[in-house]
Design a protein around this motif. Structure first.
Motif, PDB file in Angstrom:
ATOM      1  N   LEU A 101       0.808  -1.211   0.000  1.00 51.36           N
ATOM      2  CA  LEU A 101       0.000   0.000   0.000  1.00 51.36           C
ATOM      3  C   LEU A 101       0.847   1.270   0.000  1.00 51.36           C
ATOM      4  O   LEU A 101       0.313   2.362  -0.151  1.00 51.36           O
ATOM      5  CB  LEU A 101      -0.926   0.014   1.220  1.00 51.36           C
ATOM      6  N   THR A 102       2.155   1.144   0.169  1.00 52.57           N
ATOM      7  CA  THR A 102       3.019   2.320   0.241  1.00 52.57           C
ATOM      8  C   THR A 102       3.522   2.778  -1.116  1.00 52.57           C
ATOM      9  O   THR A 102       4.216   3.778  -1.201  1.00 52.57           O
ATOM     10  CB  THR A 102       4.229   2.061   1.168  1.00 52.57           C
ATOM     11  N   GLY A 103       3.196   2.058  -2.169  1.00 54.29           N
ATOM     12  CA  GLY A 103       3.595   2.478  -3.511  1.00 54.29           C
ATOM     13  C   GLY A 103       4.769   1.684  -4.039  1.00 54.29           C
ATOM     14  O   GLY A 103       5.239   0.729  -3.419  1.00 54.29           O
ATOM     15  N   ASP A 104       5.224   2.096  -5.199  1.00 57.24           N
ATOM     16  CA  ASP A 104       6.335   1.414  -5.849  1.00 57.24           C
ATOM     17  C   ASP A 104       7.638   1.657  -5.103  1.00 57.24           C
ATOM     18  O   ASP A 104       7.861   2.739  -4.549  1.00 57.24           O
ATOM     19  CB  ASP A 104       6.489   1.892  -7.294  1.00 57.24           C
ATOM     20  N   ARG A 105       8.474   0.658  -5.117  1.00 54.80           N
ATOM     21  CA  ARG A 105       9.785   0.767  -4.477  1.00 54.80           C
ATOM     22  C   ARG A 105      10.638   1.792  -5.219  1.00 54.80           C
ATOM     23  O   ARG A 105      10.629   1.840  -6.448  1.00 54.80           O
ATOM     24  CB  ARG A 105      10.456  -0.599  -4.509  1.00 54.80           C
TER      25      ARG A 105
END
Length: 51
Positions: A38-42
């Motif tokens: 849920l925190t987005g793309d690395r």
């Protein structure tokens, strides 16, 4: 005010979650693994250096 859908997913996931210090390390790791997407793309780091 509306909440961004990704933020809402995180809020739904953590709603009613017990405090971290009341769970085992394994459960905390499992919960984190579920929340990380849920925190987005690395993002790659250019460098890491001591300050």
């Amino acid at each position: 005010m509306t909440v961004h859908p990704d933020a809402q997913k995180f809020l739904d996931l953590t709603a009613g979650a017990p405090p971290l210090d009341t769970q085992t390390v394994e459960q905390n790791r499992a919960d984190l693994a579920e929340a990380v997407p849920l925190t987005g793309d690395r993002q790659d780091l250019a460098t890491v250096a001591p300050t």
